[in-house]
Design a protein around this motif. Structure first.
Motif, mmCIF file in Angstrom:
data_model
loop_
_atom_site.group_PDB
_atom_site.id
_atom_site.type_symbol
_atom_site.label_atom_id
_atom_site.label_comp_id
_atom_site.label_asym_id
_atom_site.label_seq_id
_atom_site.Cartn_x
_atom_site.Cartn_y
_atom_site.Cartn_z
ATOM 1 N N MET A 239 41.255 23.463 33.580
ATOM 2 C CA MET A 239 42.217 22.599 34.447
ATOM 3 C C MET A 239 41.960 22.988 35.827
ATOM 4 O O MET A 239 41.968 24.336 36.220
ATOM 5 N N ALA A 240 41.873 21.976 36.726
ATOM 6 C CA ALA A 240 41.862 22.405 37.976
ATOM 7 C C ALA A 240 43.057 22.187 38.732
ATOM 8 O O ALA A 240 43.591 21.112 38.770
ATOM 9 N N ILE A 241 43.460 23.025 39.715
ATOM 10 C CA ILE A 241 44.856 22.724 40.385
ATOM 11 C C ILE A 241 44.437 22.716 41.704
ATOM 12 O O ILE A 241 43.487 23.890 42.183
ATOM 13 N N PRO A 242 44.457 21.710 42.554
ATOM 14 C CA PRO A 242 44.072 21.690 43.922
ATOM 15 C C PRO A 242 44.717 22.833 44.586
ATOM 16 O O PRO A 242 45.934 23.149 44.531
ATOM 17 N N GLY A 243 44.198 23.309 45.638
ATOM 18 C CA GLY A 243 44.603 24.342 46.748
ATOM 19 C C GLY A 243 45.990 23.782 47.267
ATOM 20 O O GLY A 243 45.982 22.646 47.699
ATOM 21 N N GLY A 244 46.786 24.769 47.547
ATOM 22 C CA GLY A 244 48.094 24.233 48.217
ATOM 23 C C GLY A 244 49.051 23.470 47.500
ATOM 24 O O GLY A 244 50.138 22.893 47.871
ATOM 25 N N TYR A 245 49.062 23.253 46.218
ATOM 26 C CA TYR A 245 49.716 22.630 45.064
ATOM 27 C C TYR A 245 51.139 23.478 45.193
ATOM 28 O O TYR A 245 51.289 24.441 44.929
ATOM 29 N N ARG A 246 51.976 22.692 45.286
ATOM 30 C CA ARG A 246 53.519 23.208 45.461
ATOM 31 C C ARG A 246 54.148 23.031 44.042
ATOM 32 O O ARG A 246 54.566 21.964 43.513
ATOM 33 N N PHE A 247 54.439 23.882 43.136
ATOM 34 C CA PHE A 247 55.076 23.925 42.064
ATOM 35 C C PHE A 247 56.551 24.190 41.938
ATOM 36 O O PHE A 247 57.354 25.023 42.706
ATOM 37 N N SER A 248 57.434 23.370 41.394
ATOM 38 C CA SER A 248 58.831 23.369 41.176
ATOM 39 C C SER A 248 58.966 24.639 40.482
ATOM 40 O O SER A 248 58.576 24.831 39.387
ATOM 41 N N VAL A 249 60.158 25.266 41.139
ATOM 42 C CA VAL A 249 60.516 26.404 40.325
ATOM 43 C C VAL A 249 62.144 26.511 40.417
ATOM 44 O O VAL A 249 62.742 26.105 41.390
ATOM 45 N N PRO A 250 62.622 26.686 39.348
ATOM 46 C CA PRO A 250 64.428 26.817 39.457
ATOM 47 C C PRO A 250 64.685 28.012 40.279
ATOM 48 O O PRO A 250 64.047 28.969 40.133
ATOM 49 N N PHE A 251 65.780 28.049 41.051
ATOM 50 C CA PHE A 251 66.422 28.896 41.977
ATOM 51 C C PHE A 251 66.649 30.072 41.141
ATOM 52 O O PHE A 251 66.413 31.064 41.402
ATOM 53 N N ASP A 252 67.407 29.870 39.877
ATOM 54 C CA ASP A 252 67.797 30.966 38.934
ATOM 55 C C ASP A 252 66.702 31.798 38.568
ATOM 56 O O ASP A 252 66.853 32.954 38.388
ATOM 57 N N ASP A 253 65.594 31.325 38.163
ATOM 58 C CA ASP A 253 64.383 31.940 37.896
ATOM 59 C C ASP A 253 63.797 32.876 39.187
ATOM 60 O O ASP A 253 63.629 33.898 38.661
ATOM 61 N N VAL A 254 63.871 32.366 40.113
ATOM 62 C CA VAL A 254 63.289 33.014 41.243
ATOM 63 C C VAL A 254 64.064 34.206 41.988
ATOM 64 O O VAL A 254 63.750 35.238 42.332
ATOM 65 N N PHE A 255 65.407 33.707 41.967
ATOM 66 C CA PHE A 255 66.607 34.619 42.336
ATOM 67 C C PHE A 255 67.573 34.763 41.284
ATOM 68 O O PHE A 255 68.756 34.118 41.531
ATOM 69 N N PRO A 256 67.558 35.625 40.379
ATOM 70 C CA PRO A 256 68.358 35.615 39.303
ATOM 71 C C PRO A 256 69.700 36.416 39.631
ATOM 72 O O PRO A 256 70.831 36.109 38.886
ATOM 73 N N GLU A 257 69.682 37.176 40.683
ATOM 74 C CA GLU A 257 70.864 37.767 41.218
ATOM 75 C C GLU A 257 71.400 37.078 42.512
ATOM 76 O O GLU A 257 72.224 37.597 43.267
ATOM 77 N N GLY A 258 70.734 35.795 42.838
ATOM 78 C CA GLY A 258 71.320 35.161 43.971
ATOM 79 C C GLY A 258 70.108 35.647 45.279
ATOM 80 O O GLY A 258 69.548 36.464 45.209
ATOM 81 N N ALA A 259 70.600 35.152 46.538
ATOM 82 C CA ALA A 259 69.797 35.322 47.527
ATOM 83 C C ALA A 259 70.728 35.114 48.584
ATOM 84 O O ALA A 259 71.777 34.593 48.866
ATOM 85 N N TYR A 260 70.657 36.001 49.590
ATOM 86 C CA TYR A 260 71.384 36.088 51.197
ATOM 87 C C TYR A 260 70.744 35.604 52.239
ATOM 88 O O TYR A 260 69.730 36.569 52.460
ATOM 89 N N VAL A 261 71.382 34.923 53.219
ATOM 90 C CA VAL A 261 70.697 34.431 54.363
ATOM 91 C C VAL A 261 71.141 35.407 55.445
ATOM 92 O O VAL A 261 71.997 36.057 55.510
ATOM 93 N N LEU A 262 69.815 36.144 56.119
ATOM 94 C CA LEU A 262 69.782 37.081 57.129
ATOM 95 C C LEU A 262 69.584 36.239 58.443
ATOM 96 O O LEU A 262 70.304 36.647 59.439
ATOM 97 N N GLY A 263 69.047 35.274 58.558
ATOM 98 C CA GLY A 263 68.733 34.428 59.722
ATOM 99 C C GLY A 263 67.692 33.318 59.386
ATOM 100 O O GLY A 263 67.113 33.140 58.685
ATOM 101 N N VAL A 264 67.798 32.407 60.637
ATOM 102 C CA VAL A 264 66.757 31.347 60.429
ATOM 103 C C VAL A 264 66.020 31.226 61.769
ATOM 104 O O VAL A 264 66.615 31.353 62.863
#
Length: 140
Positions: free
Chosen positions: A1-26
């Motif tokens: 299976m070939a996956i093109p470079g730069g492909y964006r996979f959808s990921v659930p927020f709770d899987d990536v940040f199980p304890e949440g996330a906090y903004v420091l700045g933008v």
């Protein structure tokens, strides 16, 4: 299976940040050309400006807890309001994607989101996502 470079996979927020996330700045993201001149970074898919949302991830447990989530938008995204008693702003990222890339022999991930918002309050979660005001209107 070939996956093109730069492909964006959808990921659930709770899987990536199980304890949440906090903004420091933008801050605005920049690209540099071969002469060292910087220009505002633009998303290759949408053409919109790219903004780096600096966050801290409490689930990192003693490792580097800092991370960046990129958001493409015409204007700088505004983080959620601060909450009394918290040093950072809790955040949830909608439309979160991960792009894998190799750096120094290791697989890394770049995170992007469509937008950020405040997390639902505990009261809203307990009521099935309805605010106190909507519950009162339904009871009337």
């Amino acid at each position: 299976m070939a996956i093109p470079g730069g492909y964006r996979f959808s990921v659930p927020f709770d899987d990536v940040f199980p304890e949440g996330a906090y903004v420091l700045g933008v801050e605005q993201a920049f690209d540099w050309d071969k002469n060292g001149h910087k220009t505002p970074a633009k998303d290759v898919m949408s053409g919109k400006l790219v903004w780096n949302v600096q966050i801290t991830d409490p689930s990192a447990k003693g490792k580097n807890t800092g991370a960046v989530v990129k958001i493409s938008a015409d204007v700088q995204p505004v983080p959620p309001e601060t909450l009394p008693g918290l040093p950072f702003r809790p955040v949830v990222f909608e439309g979160l994607t991960a792009t894998a890339y190799e750096q120094n022999g290791r697989v890394q991930f770049s995170l992007r989101a469509k937008e950020m918002r405040a997390p639902a309050s505990t009261a809203q979660k307990a009521s099935g996502g309805k605010s106190a005001a909507s519950q009162q209107q339904a009871a009337a």
